[in-house]
Design a protein around this motif. Structure first.
Motif, PDB file in Angstrom:
ATOM      1  N   ARG A  97       0.832  -1.202   0.000  1.00 27.82           N
ATOM      2  CA  ARG A  97       0.000   0.000   0.000  1.00 27.82           C
ATOM      3  C   ARG A  97       0.868   1.254   0.000  1.00 27.82           C
ATOM      4  O   ARG A  97       1.936   1.282   0.605  1.00 27.82           O
ATOM      5  CB  ARG A  97      -0.922   0.005   1.215  1.00 27.82           C
ATOM      6  CG  ARG A  97      -1.937  -1.113   1.206  1.00 27.82           C
ATOM      7  CD  ARG A  97      -2.714  -1.168   2.496  1.00 27.82           C
ATOM      8  NE  ARG A  97      -3.477   0.047   2.712  1.00 27.82           N
ATOM      9  CZ  ARG A  97      -4.079   0.357   3.857  1.00 27.82           C
ATOM     10  NH1 ARG A  97      -3.960  -0.463   4.889  1.00 27.82           N
ATOM     11  NH2 ARG A  97      -4.770   1.463   3.967  1.00 27.82           N
ATOM     12  N   LYS A  99       0.681   5.469   0.678  1.00 28.48           N
ATOM     13  CA  LYS A  99      -0.100   6.584   1.212  1.00 28.48           C
ATOM     14  C   LYS A  99       0.658   7.887   1.039  1.00 28.48           C
ATOM     15  O   LYS A  99       1.874   7.934   1.192  1.00 28.48           O
ATOM     16  CB  LYS A  99      -0.395   6.374   2.703  1.00 28.48           C
ATOM     17  CG  LYS A  99      -1.464   5.344   2.984  1.00 28.48           C
ATOM     18  CD  LYS A  99      -1.836   5.377   4.456  1.00 28.48           C
ATOM     19  CE  LYS A  99      -2.993   4.436   4.732  1.00 28.48           C
ATOM     20  NZ  LYS A  99      -3.410   4.491   6.149  1.00 28.48           N
ATOM     21  N   SER A 117      -4.645   7.819  -0.255  1.00 26.24           N
ATOM     22  CA  SER A 117      -3.927   6.654  -0.759  1.00 26.24           C
ATOM     23  C   SER A 117      -3.753   6.735  -2.272  1.00 26.24           C
ATOM     24  O   SER A 117      -4.571   7.330  -2.980  1.00 26.24           O
ATOM     25  CB  SER A 117      -4.686   5.366  -0.416  1.00 26.24           C
ATOM     26  OG  SER A 117      -4.723   5.170   0.977  1.00 26.24           O
TER      27      SER A 117
END
Length: 435
Positions: A97, A99, A117
């Motif tokens: 992920r 961000k 994000s």
């Protein structure tokens, strides 16, 4: 694309999916912890465990892809800086992920603010959003100085303490008691321990979603939360409200029931019979007066004998919904009832006094239910007596603006709801057209 698009998108519905999306796009803020984590401030990763501070370059898709692979392969969280927008950072998690955040040093303290994000936020969106966040932070520091940093340590409970003292205890806000009840029963237990600087949109969405209340009531909770944060911004406790982009839930308009002529006559007959046996029954007199005037219960309970113009047959309401003084003419039947009250009460004091107290009569909701049962009609509420009055006015041909003024509506749109709820007024028109 609007830089606020992802925030607007996750506020379209209060369901599990929107809350999960909000968590995905949120990031905890803390002015004193040099790190960050998906799990919150208490589990923040210390800065020393992250990649060196000078890691960075111009953010491009290729740049982000490269660092994402590096974070996954090493199993470590990496921070990189965008050299095109000072203060904008990308956090690459070992899960893959990515961000965007803003990290700004303010008087020796690092302040972290979530952006969103990737790829939900494009690189250009992130830069635009980061620029606005930085400008807001600078403005707050210029305005509040050291106070801004001190307030970042505050809990939501501490903020609510200040709001109660400065706003709710002043007697200016008419909904103060209702707000205090919400704060005591819901806000403090569920949100109070959260650090003000770390509160996110996801926290508010989750709070609202978990309330086992009707949409209209949850909207009142949202309105209170927004009011608290708006006041906090004015006072310099925060620079942005985490509830800013949350939209109210759709409210289903309840059926506006009204008595028909036969039901109203049977109800009035019972009232007259009971009152003949007990002429000093103030609650009964109040209900009859409400039926004859269509006034709100709260406004009418606080009517005083000094506020009746006995010559012009006009009453002055001081305890109104919007706080503005209102003068209302009453029909002859209602005026006769007022005169009867004056005969046994005198010229001063409450028109409908409570027994053995200096306060007006209590709200007679149980009495209303007993009256309906005695009349052999469905249990109409006190507020539905107001609907009945409005419907009779409309069906008698009264002008909509006259109805608005008599009912004390703030806008004509509220009065129009009674028009649509009264099909009888259309029957004459369609019969004449088709007859």
């Amino acid at each position: 694309m609007d830089v606020n698009y992802p925030l607007n998108k996750i506020t379209q519905a209060l369901d599990e999916k929107s809350i999960a999306a909000a968590h995905k796009n949120s990031f905890n803020v803390d002015a004193e912890i040099h790190g960050y984590s998906d799990q919150g401030v208490s589990n923040a990763i210390e800065y020393s465990e992250v990649a060196p501070k000078n890691t960075g370059g111009v953010f491009t898709k290729a740049f982000l892809d490269e660092y994402k692979i590096r974070a996954v392969q090493t199993g470590r969280t990496i921070e990189a800086s965008d050299t095109k927008c000072t203060g904008l950072k990308a956090i690459f998690h070992s899960s893959g992920r990515i961000k965007f955040i803003v990290r700004k040093s303010i008087r020796g303290k690092n302040v972290y603010v979530s952006v969103g994000s990737y790829p939900e936020f494009s690189i250009n969106n992130a830069r635009e959003h980061a620029f606005k966040i930085i400008q807001d932070l600078k403005a707050s520091v210029e305005t509040y100085g050291e106070r801004f940093l001190t307030h970042s340590k505050m809990t939501f409970n501490e903020l609510v303490d200040e709001y109660e003292k400065s706003v709710l205890s002043t007697g200016v806000k008419r909904s103060a008691n209702t707000d205090l009840s919400k704060i005591r029963k819901y806000l403090r237990p569920l949100l109070g321990a959260k650090k003000l600087a770390g509160m996110t949109e996801a926290d508010i969405l989750s709070y609202l979603h978990n309330l086992d209340l009707k949409p209209a009531t949850r909207n009142r909770h949202l309105a209170l939360i927004k009011a608290v944060f708006t006041w906090a911004i004015r006072m310099g406790y925060i620079s942005r409200s985490p509830a800013l982009y949350i939209k109210a839930l759709p409210e289903v308009t309840s059926d506006r029931r009204a008595m028909d002529d036969s039901q109203l006559q049977r109800w009035m007959d019972v009232c007259e019979r009971w009152r003949n046996g007990k002429p000093d029954h103030e609650a009964l007199a109040l209900l009859m007066f409400l039926a004859l005037t269509g006034l709100r219960l709260g406004e009418t309970r606080h009517l005083r004998l000094e506020d009746v113009d006995w010559i012009r047959k006009v009453i002055t309401l001081r305890h109104t919904k919007n706080g503005k003084l209102r003068r209302v003419p009453v029909c002859d039947k209602a005026f006769v009832l007022l005169t009867e009250q004056r005969q046994h009460l005198g010229d001063e004091g409450w028109v409908f006094p409570g027994k053995g107290t200096d306060n007006p009569v209590s709200e007679p909701r149980r009495l209303q239910k007993r009256l309906c049962e005695a009349a052999g009609i469905p249990p109409f509420t006190i507020h539905e007596m107001r609907h009945t009055f409005a419907t009779k006015l409309i069906e008698s041909g009264a002008d909509i603006h006259t109805v608005k003024d008599l009912l004390g509506h703030s806008t004509i749109k509220v009065t129009e709801l009674y028009l649509h709820a009264s099909p009888a007024r259309y029957h004459e028109v369609v019969n004449r057209a088709m007859g």
